[in-house]
Design a protein around this motif. Structure first.
Motif, PDB file in Angstrom:
ATOM      1  N   ARG A  72       7.259  23.005  77.056  1.00  0.00           N
ATOM      2  CA  ARG A  72       8.646  23.076  77.510  1.00  0.00           C
ATOM      3  C   ARG A  72       9.289  24.395  77.116  1.00  0.00           C
ATOM      4  NH1 ARG A  72       8.692  17.643  75.655  1.00  0.00           N
ATOM      5  NH2 ARG A  72       9.705  18.332  73.734  1.00  0.00           N
ATOM      6  N   ALA A  73       8.934  24.902  75.927  1.00  0.00           N
ATOM      7  CA  ALA A  73       9.486  26.188  75.484  1.00  0.00           C
ATOM      8  C   ALA A  73       8.991  27.321  76.367  1.00  0.00           C
ATOM      9  CB  ALA A  73       9.119  26.445  74.021  1.00  0.00           C
ATOM     10  N   ALA A  74       7.733  27.200  76.811  1.00  0.00           N
ATOM     11  CA  ALA A  74       7.208  28.237  77.700  1.00  0.00           C
ATOM     12  C   ALA A  74       7.886  28.219  79.055  1.00  0.00           C
ATOM     13  CB  ALA A  74       5.698  28.069  77.865  1.00  0.00           C
ATOM     14  N   ARG A  75       8.307  27.043  79.510  1.00  0.00           N
ATOM     15  CA  ARG A  75       8.961  26.957  80.813  1.00  0.00           C
ATOM     16  C   ARG A  75      10.423  27.393  80.749  1.00  0.00           C
ATOM     17  NH1 ARG A  75       6.151  21.883  81.150  1.00  0.00           N
ATOM     18  NH2 ARG A  75       8.096  20.831  80.542  1.00  0.00           N
ATOM     19  N   GLY A  76      11.076  27.336  79.648  1.00  0.00           N
ATOM     20  CA  GLY A  76      12.475  27.723  79.558  1.00  0.00           C
ATOM     21  C   GLY A  76      13.096  27.258  78.261  1.00  0.00           C
ATOM     22  N   ALA A  77      14.439  27.428  78.206  1.00  0.00           N
ATOM     23  CA  ALA A  77      15.165  27.066  76.999  1.00  0.00           C
ATOM     24  C   ALA A  77      15.158  25.557  76.811  1.00  0.00           C
ATOM     25  CB  ALA A  77      16.599  27.586  77.083  1.00  0.00           C
ATOM     26  N   THR A  78      14.968  25.120  75.566  1.00  0.00           N
ATOM     27  CA  THR A  78      14.924  23.689  75.260  1.00  0.00           C
ATOM     28  C   THR A  78      16.064  23.266  74.361  1.00  0.00           C
ATOM     29  OG1 THR A  78      13.443  24.141  73.399  1.00  0.00           O
ATOM     30  CG2 THR A  78      12.433  23.611  75.530  1.00  0.00           C
ATOM     31  N   ARG A  79      16.493  24.101  73.458  1.00  0.00           N
ATOM     32  CA  ARG A  79      17.562  23.725  72.549  1.00  0.00           C
ATOM     33  C   ARG A  79      18.897  23.801  73.276  1.00  0.00           C
ATOM     34  NH1 ARG A  79      15.852  26.972  67.009  1.00  0.00           N
ATOM     35  NH2 ARG A  79      13.801  25.963  66.752  1.00  0.00           N
ATOM     36  N   PRO A  80      19.853  22.997  72.855  1.00  0.00           N
ATOM     37  CA  PRO A  80      21.172  23.026  73.514  1.00  0.00           C
ATOM     38  C   PRO A  80      21.822  24.407  73.469  1.00  0.00           C
ATOM     39  CG  PRO A  80      20.939  21.062  72.162  1.00  0.00           C
ATOM     40  CD  PRO A  80      19.749  21.914  71.869  1.00  0.00           C
ATOM     41  N   GLY A  81      21.715  25.092  72.322  1.00  0.00           N
ATOM     42  CA  GLY A  81      22.295  26.422  72.228  1.00  0.00           C
ATOM     43  C   GLY A  81      21.658  27.406  73.194  1.00  0.00           C
ATOM     44  N   ASP A  82      20.312  27.327  73.354  1.00  0.00           N
ATOM     45  CA  ASP A  82      19.632  28.219  74.290  1.00  0.00           C
ATOM     46  C   ASP A  82      20.059  27.931  75.724  1.00  0.00           C
ATOM     47  OD1 ASP A  82      18.292  29.356  72.191  1.00  0.00           O
ATOM     48  OD2 ASP A  82      16.530  28.056  72.389  1.00  0.00           O
ATOM     49  N   ARG A  83      20.200  26.652  76.051  1.00  0.00           N
ATOM     50  CA  ARG A  83      20.610  26.308  77.408  1.00  0.00           C
ATOM     51  C   ARG A  83      22.036  26.776  77.687  1.00  0.00           C
ATOM     52  NH1 ARG A  83      17.759  21.391  76.232  1.00  0.00           N
ATOM     53  NH2 ARG A  83      19.732  20.349  75.703  1.00  0.00           N
ATOM     54  N   ILE A  84      22.916  26.631  76.701  1.00  0.00           N
ATOM     55  CA  ILE A  84      24.294  27.089  76.881  1.00  0.00           C
ATOM     56  C   ILE A  84      24.345  28.604  77.050  1.00  0.00           C
ATOM     57  CG2 ILE A  84      26.536  27.282  75.757  1.00  0.00           C
ATOM     58  CD1 ILE A  84      25.981  24.572  74.448  1.00  0.00           C
ATOM     59  N   PHE A  85      23.584  29.313  76.204  1.00  0.00           N
ATOM     60  CA  PHE A  85      23.574  30.773  76.300  1.00  0.00           C
ATOM     61  C   PHE A  85      23.000  31.233  77.633  1.00  0.00           C
ATOM     62  CE2 PHE A  85      21.469  34.885  75.639  1.00  0.00           C
ATOM     63  CZ  PHE A  85      22.551  35.639  75.201  1.00  0.00           C
ATOM     64  N   LEU A  86      21.930  30.576  78.092  1.00  0.00           N
ATOM     65  CA  LEU A  86      21.343  30.923  79.380  1.00  0.00           C
ATOM     66  C   LEU A  86      22.339  30.693  80.510  1.00  0.00           C
ATOM     67  CD1 LEU A  86      18.910  31.731  81.113  1.00  0.00           C
ATOM     68  CD2 LEU A  86      18.183  29.340  81.077  1.00  0.00           C
ATOM     69  N   ALA A  87      23.051  29.579  80.457  1.00  0.00           N
ATOM     70  CA  ALA A  87      24.029  29.287  81.511  1.00  0.00           C
ATOM     71  C   ALA A  87      25.179  30.287  81.488  1.00  0.00           C
ATOM     72  CB  ALA A  87      24.556  27.865  81.346  1.00  0.00           C
ATOM     73  N   LEU A  88      25.657  30.625  80.286  1.00  0.00           N
ATOM     74  CA  LEU A  88      26.744  31.592  80.185  1.00  0.00           C
ATOM     75  C   LEU A  88      26.309  32.972  80.677  1.00  0.00           C
ATOM     76  CD1 LEU A  88      28.336  30.639  76.747  1.00  0.00           C
ATOM     77  CD2 LEU A  88      29.279  30.230  79.029  1.00  0.00           C
ATOM     78  N   SER A  89      25.107  33.390  80.310  1.00  0.00           N
ATOM     79  CA  SER A  89      24.618  34.699  80.734  1.00  0.00           C
ATOM     80  C   SER A  89      24.460  34.747  82.247  1.00  0.00           C
ATOM     81  CB  SER A  89      23.277  34.995  80.059  1.00  0.00           C
ATOM     82  OG  SER A  89      23.406  34.987  78.658  1.00  0.00           O
ATOM     83  N   ARG A  90      23.841  33.720  82.795  1.00  0.00           N
ATOM     84  CA  ARG A  90      23.649  33.687  84.247  1.00  0.00           C
ATOM     85  C   ARG A  90      24.992  33.601  84.966  1.00  0.00           C
ATOM     86  NH1 ARG A  90      19.492  29.276  85.784  1.00  0.00           N
ATOM     87  NH2 ARG A  90      18.180  30.769  84.642  1.00  0.00           N
ATOM     88  N   GLY A  91      25.898  32.778  84.454  1.00  0.00           N
ATOM     89  CA  GLY A  91      27.211  32.668  85.077  1.00  0.00           C
ATOM     90  C   GLY A  91      27.999  33.971  85.007  1.00  0.00           C
ATOM     91  N   SER A  92      27.877  34.704  83.886  1.00  0.00           N
ATOM     92  CA  SER A  92      28.581  35.979  83.758  1.00  0.00           C
ATOM     93  C   SER A  92      28.080  36.985  84.791  1.00  0.00           C
ATOM     94  CB  SER A  92      28.405  36.534  82.344  1.00  0.00           C
ATOM     95  OG  SER A  92      28.940  35.655  81.393  1.00  0.00           O
ATOM     96  N   GLY A  93      26.762  37.015  84.972  1.00  0.00           N
ATOM     97  CA  GLY A  93      26.209  37.926  85.969  1.00  0.00           C
ATOM     98  C   GLY A  93      26.666  37.584  87.380  1.00  0.00           C
ATOM     99  N   ILE A  94      26.647  36.311  87.704  1.00  0.00           N
ATOM    100  CA  ILE A  94      27.093  35.888  89.036  1.00  0.00           C
ATOM    101  C   ILE A  94      28.583  36.160  89.205  1.00  0.00           C
ATOM    102  CG2 ILE A  94      27.369  33.908  90.563  1.00  0.00           C
ATOM    103  CD1 ILE A  94      24.853  32.728  89.295  1.00  0.00           C
TER     104      ILE A  94
END
Length: 339
Positions: free
Chosen positions: A28-50
């Motif tokens: 699961r770690a190889a496929r993407g973020a698993t921890r809640p903090g990683d998922r939040i950071f990924l969403a914020l980063s992607r949302g900021s770019g968009i």
């Protein structure tokens, strides 16, 4: 010795080992973020770019729409007209003088500022003793934080009155070219604007170039010194190739400020809507200076016309940044990331 009696069971070759087992969490770690903090950071980063792309698109749509309202009523050629009179019926305005002044003043600033900035950055990182490099870096950082209006006041009160000597020397020795001829007018010209812009963008280019040169791997310089290279040869063969992409990026940052500078140019320049062959005679204009000087007094249609000129500046800035990206991509083998 009887070869047939050789026992193959005594072979010392170790049996092949099975690959280590990969548990479900590692998959699961190889496929993407698993921890809640990683998922939040990924969403914020992607949302900021968009969100940034959405803002850029909204700005482009707004400028294009308001520019269309103005250009559709323009009785002159918007790209080639040497006039700006939105109060006529029908109105006549064009950006030929503004485009020429913006490009020429920015080129002058870059020609002056980039070599000096790179030289200062190299001096701070490779020549100056530590007791000197610290204070010099601090002063340059302070200059980068000075507001543009302060530079404009300095240019009007200090720079312009002291340009007569330089203009006279250029007229005496290079006036035959026509580019540096001077009729003894007030030195509120494109050359003065270019020099002022060079002073303004110098700290920005110097700071970024300095940090890039500090990232050069120490073993690269030590290897060059071990082969008998002088200090200048180390800089030429190791430091400059490593930091070339960073210097280009720093130059583009400085160019972006030069292209969009408003108050400093408006304070120093004596604008008119004519293209002068000489860089020393007063006159000319830039996009930002024209918008700043005419916006408050403009009618609704006049503001649409100014927005149309702003759209051209927006496109020029995008083209400059795109060209810089292409240059950096072509020279990616010299970048620090690939060293």
């Amino acid at each position: 010795m009887d070869i047939s009696t050789h026992n193959t069971d005594t072979d010392d070759t170790p049996p092949p080992t099975a690959p280590p087992a990969v548990n479900a969490e590692q998959k699961r770690a190889a496929r993407g973020a698993t921890r809640p903090g990683d998922r939040i950071f990924l969403a914020l980063s992607r949302g900021s770019g968009i969100f940034l792309l959405v803002i850029m698109a909204a700005i482009a749509v707004f400028l294009t729409y308001r520019a269309y309202l103005a250009i559709s009523k323009d009785d002159a050629n918007f790209l080639t007209t040497f006039e700006w009179n939105t109060g006529l019926v029908p109105p006549k305005f064009g950006i030929a003088v503004l485009a020429f002044g913006t490009v020429v003043s920015s080129i002058i600033a870059m020609v002056i500022a980039v070599p000096i900035a790179v030289a200062i950055a190299l001096f701070i990182t490779h020549y100056a003793p530590r007791r000197m490099s610290g204070p010099v870096s601090y002063v340059i950082d302070l200059l980068a934080a000075v507001p543009s209006i302060v530079y404009g006041l300095w240019g009007a009160l200090v720079l312009v009155p002291h340009m007569d000597g330089l203009f006279g020397w250029l007229n005496d020795y290079l006036g035959w070219t026509g580019v540096f001829s001077w009729d003894d007018g007030a030195p509120r010209s494109m050359l003065t604007v270019g020099i002022l812009l060079a002073v303004m963008i110098l700290p920005v280019i110097t700071n970024v170039s300095r940090e890039v040169f500090r990232q050069v791997p120490q073993m690269h310089e030590e290897a060059a010194l071990a082969l008998g290279a002088t200090r200048w040869e180390v800089i030429r063969m190791s430091v400059i190739p490593f930091g070339r992409s960073g210097v280009i990026s720093a130059s583009m940052l400085g160019l972006g400020r030069a292209l969009g500078e408003t108050m400093a140019v408006a304070t120093v320049l004596s604008p008119d809507f004519d293209i002068h062959a000489s860089l020393l005679n007063p006159g000319g204009g830039t996009f930002a200076q024209n918008i700043a000087s005419k916006f408050n007094e403009a009618t609704e249609f006049g503001r649409d016309a100014l927005i149309a000129s702003g759209l051209v500046l927006f496109v020029i800035t995008l083209l400059v940044n795109g060209a810089a990206r292409m240059i950096i991509a072509r020279r990616s083998e010299y970048s620090g990331a690939n060293a």
